[in-house]
Write a protein that holds these residues in place. Structure first.
Motif, PDB file in Angstrom:
ATOM      1  N   ALA A 141      -1.530   1.169 -23.036  1.00  0.00           N
ATOM      2  CA  ALA A 141      -0.780   2.406 -23.242  1.00  0.00           C
ATOM      3  C   ALA A 141       0.634   2.303 -22.673  1.00  0.00           C
ATOM      4  O   ALA A 141       0.890   1.548 -21.729  1.00  0.00           O
TER       5      ALA A 141
ATOM      6  N   TYR B  23      -3.304   0.667 -29.334  1.00  0.00           N
ATOM      7  CA  TYR B  23      -2.051   0.916 -28.630  1.00  0.00           C
ATOM      8  C   TYR B  23      -1.820   2.414 -28.576  1.00  0.00           C
ATOM      9  O   TYR B  23      -1.811   3.096 -29.609  1.00  0.00           O
ATOM     10  N   ARG B  24      -1.683   2.918 -27.363  1.00  0.00           N
ATOM     11  CA  ARG B  24      -1.374   4.328 -27.152  1.00  0.00           C
ATOM     12  C   ARG B  24       0.101   4.443 -26.784  1.00  0.00           C
ATOM     13  O   ARG B  24       0.549   3.876 -25.789  1.00  0.00           O
TER      14      ARG B  24
ATOM     15  N   SER C 201       3.782   7.216 -27.068  1.00  0.00           N
ATOM     16  CA  SER C 201       4.165   8.618 -27.226  1.00  0.00           C
ATOM     17  C   SER C 201       5.459   8.712 -28.014  1.00  0.00           C
ATOM     18  O   SER C 201       6.256   7.769 -28.064  1.00  0.00           O
TER      19      SER C 201
ATOM     20  N   THR D  74      -3.978   3.057 -33.659  1.00  0.00           N
ATOM     21  CA  THR D  74      -2.838   3.784 -33.100  1.00  0.00           C
ATOM     22  C   THR D  74      -3.265   5.129 -32.527  1.00  0.00           C
ATOM     23  O   THR D  74      -3.839   5.966 -33.221  1.00  0.00           O
ATOM     24  N   PHE D  75      -2.996   5.321 -31.247  1.00  0.00           N
ATOM     25  CA  PHE D  75      -3.168   6.592 -30.563  1.00  0.00           C
ATOM     26  C   PHE D  75      -1.774   7.108 -30.220  1.00  0.00           C
ATOM     27  O   PHE D  75      -1.035   6.437 -29.493  1.00  0.00           O
TER      28      PHE D  75
ATOM     29  N   THR E 277       0.581  10.091 -28.600  1.00  0.00           N
ATOM     30  CA  THR E 277       0.715  11.284 -27.768  1.00  0.00           C
ATOM     31  C   THR E 277       1.995  12.010 -28.170  1.00  0.00           C
ATOM     32  O   THR E 277       3.067  11.409 -28.218  1.00  0.00           O
TER      33      THR E 277
ATOM     34  N   ASN F  97      -0.053  14.899 -22.812  1.00  0.00           N
ATOM     35  CA  ASN F  97      -0.502  13.999 -21.757  1.00  0.00           C
ATOM     36  C   ASN F  97      -0.438  14.722 -20.418  1.00  0.00           C
ATOM     37  O   ASN F  97       0.616  15.237 -20.025  1.00  0.00           O
TER      38      ASN F  97
ATOM     39  N   GLY G  58      -9.139  12.594 -23.970  1.00  0.00           N
ATOM     40  CA  GLY G  58      -8.589  11.463 -23.239  1.00  0.00           C
ATOM     41  C   GLY G  58      -8.661  11.733 -21.742  1.00  0.00           C
ATOM     42  O   GLY G  58      -8.340  12.833 -21.290  1.00  0.00           O
TER      43      GLY G  58
ATOM     44  N   TYR H 190     -12.230   8.896 -24.496  1.00  0.00           N
ATOM     45  CA  TYR H 190     -11.514   7.633 -24.345  1.00  0.00           C
ATOM     46  C   TYR H 190     -10.867   7.645 -22.967  1.00  0.00           C
ATOM     47  O   TYR H 190     -10.286   8.669 -22.570  1.00  0.00           O
TER      48      TYR H 190
ATOM     49  N   THR I 190      -7.902   6.951 -21.455  1.00  0.00           N
ATOM     50  CA  THR I 190      -6.579   6.732 -22.045  1.00  0.00           C
ATOM     51  C   THR I 190      -5.575   6.138 -21.063  1.00  0.00           C
ATOM     52  O   THR I 190      -4.525   5.658 -21.479  1.00  0.00           O
TER      53      THR I 190
ATOM     54  N   PHE J 198      -7.951   2.269 -22.351  1.00  0.00           N
ATOM     55  CA  PHE J 198      -6.576   1.802 -22.465  1.00  0.00           C
ATOM     56  C   PHE J 198      -6.034   1.448 -21.087  1.00  0.00           C
ATOM     57  O   PHE J 198      -6.040   2.280 -20.172  1.00  0.00           O
TER      58      PHE J 198
END
Length: 450
Positions: free
Chosen positions: A22, A83-84, A86, A121-122, A124, A171, A296, A353, A355, A400
């Motif tokens: 992340a 992959y997280r 934002s 793909t995550f 935020t 987040n 998350g 998850y 995160t 993550f």
């Protein structure tokens, strides 16, 4: 067996358990004045002397805005499956709410490349970089900001539909509300407990307003939110200390999770902070409690607490325990215990998850290598805690690492290194740490097992 690889009976060997890394926009992108990006509250806050260690800012950070292609190659080369990232709200909209095409195109290129690489793909939508023009009108103390957030989410959902596997609205709203408005440690730097509870309500309202927008605009994706959680343990077995530990977890966990999963604020919170009840309008709690596809969870450490002699608690740091560069105690059991506790507390707990989970260490490149044995041990023990929670019946779908690479660590600037990839900020050279090499080795072995 190397010092990272999980035991043979670990749930982590399941190919459906997602393992990724992340990052966050302000912490890595830089380019704060390029291609129409507007100022954020963190640009403003970090420019104030004394607010950030060493006077550091995110103006350049890891220069990811210009180096994103190489960074994705690095991510893919490690074999990481998810992959997280934002999105920087100030990069994609102008002050009137119109799209900024150059900013949008950056994220489209990034997400399309990730999909080409087969990386989940995550995304935020809010990782703390509120546009400064909204803060000038009250920020999260102004209910209107929740509606402006919904407008922003509407644009992102329409523009990026099909490139995002999972959306997280916010987040760590605890950090935005408490550190930003309650004690002033984070942007915008206000310090009033009443401000914190009102900011939290508007943050959660923003989340609730965003959920149906995302469902309409990108129905194939998952939608959720990311909460940081804290384990509080009593300093003694006295009733007062046990009550103090309970109230620590109320303000750190239930303050966020109860509204999301029960549709109410915990009454204990306002016994701890009397007179701080937020203004809640009819229908707000129903909006906030919109069903989640996933939750998350970010976890880093525990806090040992004792009664303050009144309604609250005070920290009592333990001696002789392992700590990270942040001074945080390494306590993997806290993650397992909290996850199992949430399963028992919330009947409608969605799939989870992890995160963010990771640690800071004072890493150096020596002869072209970075050895980080404490991080390797940290990750192995925390993944074992996740495995323990899964075996206890908690539905956990992935994990993550925080973070893919060293970056701007908010009020601590660039001193604290959380990455599994080292960044030399003077040259922007990336050096893969030993921890990342071992994670990559495990993932390769898992793929070969089929």
């Amino acid at each position: 067996m190397d010092p990272f690889t999980p035991p043979a009976d670990s749930s982590l060997w399941c190919k459906n358990f997602l393992l990724g890394a992340a990052t966050a926009s302000y912490q890595i992108e830089g380019a704060v004045n390029e291609d129409g990006r507007l100022p954020s509250i963190w640009d403003t806050f970090s420019a104030v002397p004394g607010k950030v260690l060493a006077g550091d800012t995110g103006a350049v950070a890891c220069d990811h805005y210009h180096r994103w292609e190489a960074d994705i190659e690095m991510l893919a080369g490690l074999g990481l499956e998810g992959y997280r990232l934002s999105i920087a709200w100030p990069r994609v909209m102008d002050a009137a709410g119109a799209p900024n095409r150059k900013g949008l195109d950056f994220y489209k290129r990034l997400l399309n490349r990730l999909k080409e690489k087969g990386i989940t793909t995550f995304v935020t939508l809010y990782h703390w970089d509120l546009p400064q023009h909204l803060e000038d009108r009250g920020g999260w103390l102004n209910r209107e900001t929740a509606y402006r957030f919904a407008d922003y989410v509407d644009l992102m959902g329409r523009e990026l539909a099909g490139t995002v596997d999972a959306w997280a609205t916010l987040n760590e709203p605890w950090c935005s509300a408490y550190l930003g408005y309650g004690n002033g440690h984070h942007a915008p730097g206000l310090a009033n407990q009443r401000f914190a509870t009102q900011a939290m309500h508007h943050l959660l309202l923003a989340h609730g307003l965003a959920m149906p927008v995302l469902r309409a605009n990108d129905p194939a994706s998952q939608k959720g939110i990311v909460a940081n959680i804290g384990r509080g343990t009593p300093n003694s077995d006295s009733a007062a200390d046990r009550r103090a530990a309970h109230r620590f977890e109320v303000q750190h966990n239930a303050w966020i999770l109860d509204p999301l999963l029960k549709g109410t604020y915990p009454q204990d919170l306002f016994e701890l902070w009397p007179g701080t009840e937020p203004l809640v309008l009819d229908g707000d709690m129903r909006i906030i409690a919109s069903p989640l596809d996933f939750l998350g969870i970010n976890y880093y450490f525990r806090t040992n607490v004792a009664s303050d002699g009144a309604q609250g608690f005070r920290d009592v740091p333990l001696e002789g325990v392992e700590r990270t560069q942040m001074g945080w105690e390494v306590y993997p059991d806290g993650l397992r215990d909290l996850l199992i506790g949430f399963k028992d507390t919330y009947e409608n707990l969605p799939p989870i998850y992890i995160t963010e989970n990771g640690m800071a260490s004072d890493d150096e490149v020596i002869d072209g290598r970075v050895d980080d044995p404490q991080r390797i041990s940290f990750l192995k023990r925390h993944l074992a805690a996740v495995d323990g929670a899964i075996k206890a019946g908690v539905d956990i779908r992935g994990y993550f690492l925080w973070s893919l690479m060293d970056n701007f660590e908010w009020a601590f600037g660039y001193e604290r290194r959380f990455g599994v990839v080292h960044v030399d900020y003077s040259t922007q050279k990336r050096t893969v740490k030993r921890s990342a090499e071992l994670v990559a080795k495990f993932l390769k072995e898992r793929r070969e097992r089929g």
